[in-house]
Design a protein around this motif. Structure first.
Motif, PDB file in Angstrom:
ATOM      1  N   GLU A  69      -7.445  47.647  10.820  1.00 37.42           N
ATOM      2  CA  GLU A  69      -6.470  47.722   9.723  1.00 37.42           C
ATOM      3  C   GLU A  69      -7.189  47.912   8.383  1.00 37.42           C
ATOM      4  O   GLU A  69      -8.189  47.262   8.097  1.00 37.42           O
ATOM      5  N   ARG A 120      -1.107  43.197  14.270  1.00 37.44           N
ATOM      6  CA  ARG A 120      -1.972  42.030  14.065  1.00 37.44           C
ATOM      7  C   ARG A 120      -1.767  40.991  15.164  1.00 37.44           C
ATOM      8  O   ARG A 120      -2.697  40.269  15.532  1.00 37.44           O
ATOM      9  N   ASP A 145      -6.020  43.263  14.959  1.00 34.95           N
ATOM     10  CA  ASP A 145      -6.100  44.641  14.471  1.00 34.95           C
ATOM     11  C   ASP A 145      -7.297  44.798  13.536  1.00 34.95           C
ATOM     12  O   ASP A 145      -7.142  44.902  12.317  1.00 34.95           O
ATOM     13  N   ARG A 169       1.082  33.620  16.699  1.00 34.73           N
ATOM     14  CA  ARG A 169       1.404  35.037  16.924  1.00 34.73           C
ATOM     15  C   ARG A 169       2.909  35.270  16.800  1.00 34.73           C
ATOM     16  O   ARG A 169       3.345  36.277  16.230  1.00 34.73           O
ATOM     17  N   ALA A 198       2.745  46.498  10.817  1.00 36.27           N
ATOM     18  CA  ALA A 198       1.385  45.962  10.675  1.00 36.27           C
ATOM     19  C   ALA A 198       1.306  44.553  11.249  1.00 36.27           C
ATOM     20  O   ALA A 198       0.295  44.176  11.874  1.00 36.27           O
ATOM     21  N   ASP A 199       2.354  43.749  11.051  1.00 37.71           N
ATOM     22  CA  ASP A 199       2.382  42.397  11.612  1.00 37.71           C
ATOM     23  C   ASP A 199       2.357  42.435  13.131  1.00 37.71           C
ATOM     24  O   ASP A 199       1.695  41.611  13.786  1.00 37.71           O
ATOM     25  N   GLU A 222      -4.077  39.553   2.383  1.00 36.41           N
ATOM     26  CA  GLU A 222      -4.491  39.018   3.683  1.00 36.41           C
ATOM     27  C   GLU A 222      -5.626  39.859   4.272  1.00 36.41           C
ATOM     28  O   GLU A 222      -6.567  39.332   4.870  1.00 36.41           O
ATOM     29  N   ARG A 223      -5.513  41.164   4.074  1.00 39.06           N
ATOM     30  CA  ARG A 223      -6.554  42.066   4.577  1.00 39.06           C
ATOM     31  C   ARG A 223      -7.882  41.794   3.867  1.00 39.06           C
ATOM     32  O   ARG A 223      -8.944  41.771   4.505  1.00 39.06           O
ATOM     33  N   ARG A 258      -7.797  38.491   7.273  1.00 36.90           N
ATOM     34  CA  ARG A 258      -6.775  37.971   8.187  1.00 36.90           C
ATOM     35  C   ARG A 258      -5.961  39.123   8.784  1.00 36.90           C
ATOM     36  O   ARG A 258      -4.774  39.286   8.489  1.00 36.90           O
ATOM     37  N   THR A 259      -6.616  39.931   9.632  1.00 38.19           N
ATOM     38  CA  THR A 259      -5.916  41.053  10.271  1.00 38.19           C
ATOM     39  C   THR A 259      -5.724  40.830  11.766  1.00 38.19           C
ATOM     40  O   THR A 259      -5.292  41.732  12.483  1.00 38.19           O
ATOM     41  N   GLY A 260      -6.036  39.640  12.239  1.00 40.15           N
ATOM     42  CA  GLY A 260      -5.741  39.268  13.611  1.00 40.15           C
ATOM     43  C   GLY A 260      -6.333  40.206  14.640  1.00 40.15           C
ATOM     44  O   GLY A 260      -7.523  40.513  14.629  1.00 40.15           O
ATOM     45  N   MET A 278      -5.800  39.172  17.749  1.00 40.55           N
ATOM     46  CA  MET A 278      -5.699  37.791  17.265  1.00 40.55           C
ATOM     47  C   MET A 278      -6.131  36.841  18.370  1.00 40.55           C
ATOM     48  O   MET A 278      -5.361  36.046  18.893  1.00 40.55           O
TER      49      MET A 278
END
Length: 416
Positions: free
Chosen positions: A289, A64, A286, A9, A60-61, A277-278, A282-284, A1
């Motif tokens: 992912e 990310r 990662d 974050r 997962a968060d 989000e994926r 928006r996976t930051g 991210m």
């Protein structure tokens, strides 16, 4: 991210959690541009159930947000917890848990290459760790140790000493795994506050603690590996999943004590949001992912509006399908009795069958995993019934012949 601010974050790290203790220390690390490190641990005792989706999805968060994540397979803890897993089974169950966790992470699209798996026995048997354990034992009172484990360690009338050691070892894990925060269920809150109190007394840093809510069992109460009627295993076949959901308590209009509705809120909708989000990129931090995941769509039926996270099918005569963009909207509709329990159960069962299908397929394709499963959870031996001799009543069976012989002799004596 890379483009996200430290505040963004932090919000990602702490969203959907029930409680955060010591969040300021995580904020400080993010503000300094450092990589926070955390661990989530599980003791390999009973077969893991779908309640594990809650922490595994949350991981997962963390990825990310650029957090370094360690997964602790707490084999020593499993043995200490009131002998839930006998020592000879712990090794097999640890392997079984790793197979399950890897399959679940892959099915969710969470890259396992970013995760660090650690077995507790790899460091908990060292000289340094044991010396620290003795130092802790010389500091902790029996009252504090028993109180800390009250929600996690099985409580019995005459507790084993091993159960009193459990909270202290979990506290030391934070130091020996070299993490900044520990993540777990809210049922571990007392162990977390125990750690915050006692680690500094050994000269170690106080860590932050993040807690997810617990998923209620299907019949109410806590979802437990030891209660087969309260949970659904990751490897349950589709018919077993549908049967268990059908039997689950789900009273019309009741949103306060409803395991089915709570499961949608805690598991299905977060996974739907993760997928949406994926899909939006928006996976930051990662970028990997989603790789290897079989299904990327939310739990929404065909024709659902954009942003739908959960759909409930209804016959056209009852108004047709309903689509929900938030947990609150579903909860309100159920409370208003716009969603019938039968329809909700059917939607949850089908979503869960789809969610578990890739995990079960991986199991069926792995001879090694199947062999480990047989060793980790052997079928209970059937106790052979011991044959007990019951003599026949007088005048029956062998007794009858003996009685007849005695009678004949008595008659002969009298005639003589």
């Amino acid at each position: 991210m890379a483009q996200a601010s430290s505040e963004e974050r932090y919000q990602l790290i702490t969203r959907r959690l029930q409680e955060v203790l010591g969040g300021e220390s995580i904020k400080a690390l993010l503000d300094q541009g450092k990589t926070p490190k955390c661990y989530w641990g599980t003791a390999p005792t009973g077969r893991p159930h779908v309640g594990y989706f809650v922490p595994l999805t949350k991981i997962a968060d963390f990825l990310r947000a650029g957090v370094e994540v360690k997964v602790l397979l707490a084999d020593v803890h499993a043995f200490l917890d009131n002998m839930k897993a006998p020592l000879e089974l712990v090794t097999h169950r640890t392997k079984y848990y790793k197979f399950v966790l890897l399959a679940v992470f892959e099915s969710l699209g969470i890259p396992t290459s970013r995760l660090i798996f650690v077995e507790g026995s790899s460091y908990q048997l060292t000289k340094e760790y044991n010396l620290d354990n003795y130092r802790l034992c010389a500091t902790v009172t029996e009252h504090d140790a028993k109180k800390a484990g009250a929600e996690v360690v099985k409580q019995v009338e005459s507790p084993l000493l091993s159960g009193l050691l459990y909270p202290g070892l979990q506290a030391l894990d934070e130091q020996y795994l070299d993490v900044d925060f520990q993540f777990g269920g809210v049922d571990q809150r007392k162990i977390f506050t125990f750690s915050e109190l006692y680690l500094p007394r050994l000269g170690y840093a106080k860590r932050a603690h993040l807690m997810n809510a617990m998923v209620p069992g299907l019949a109410g109460g806590k979802m437990s590996s030891s209660d087969p009627d309260s949970k659904i295993d990751f490897l349950d076949p589709a018919d077993a999943v549908r049967r268990k959901i059908k039997k689950a308590f789900c009273e019309e209009g009741n949103v306060a004590d409803n395991g089915v509705l709570a499961f949608v809120d805690a598991v299905l909708i977060p996974i739907s949001e993760l997928r949406l989000e994926r899909a939006a990129g928006r996976t930051g931090a990662d970028p990997d992912e989603g790789a290897g995941a079989d299904e990327q769509k939310p739990f929404a039926s065909a024709g659902a509006p954009a942003g739908t996270v959960f759909s409930v099918h209804r016959d056209d005569k009852y108004g047709g399908p309903m689509h929900f963009a938030t947990s609150a909207a579903l909860r309100d509709a159920f409370a208003a009795r716009e969603v019938h329990p039968k329809d909700l159960k059917a939607a949850v069962a089908e979503a869960l069958v789809d969610l578990l299908a890739p995990i079960r397929r991986r199991f069926e394709e792995s001879a090694e995993w199947q062999a480990v499963a047989d060793l980790a959870y052997p079928a209970p031996e059937k106790k052979k019934k011991k044959k007990v001799y019951h003599p026949p009543p007088p005048g029956k069976g062998k007794n009858a012949k003996a009685a007849d012989g005695a009678a004949d002799g008595a008659v002969a004596d009298k005639t003589e």
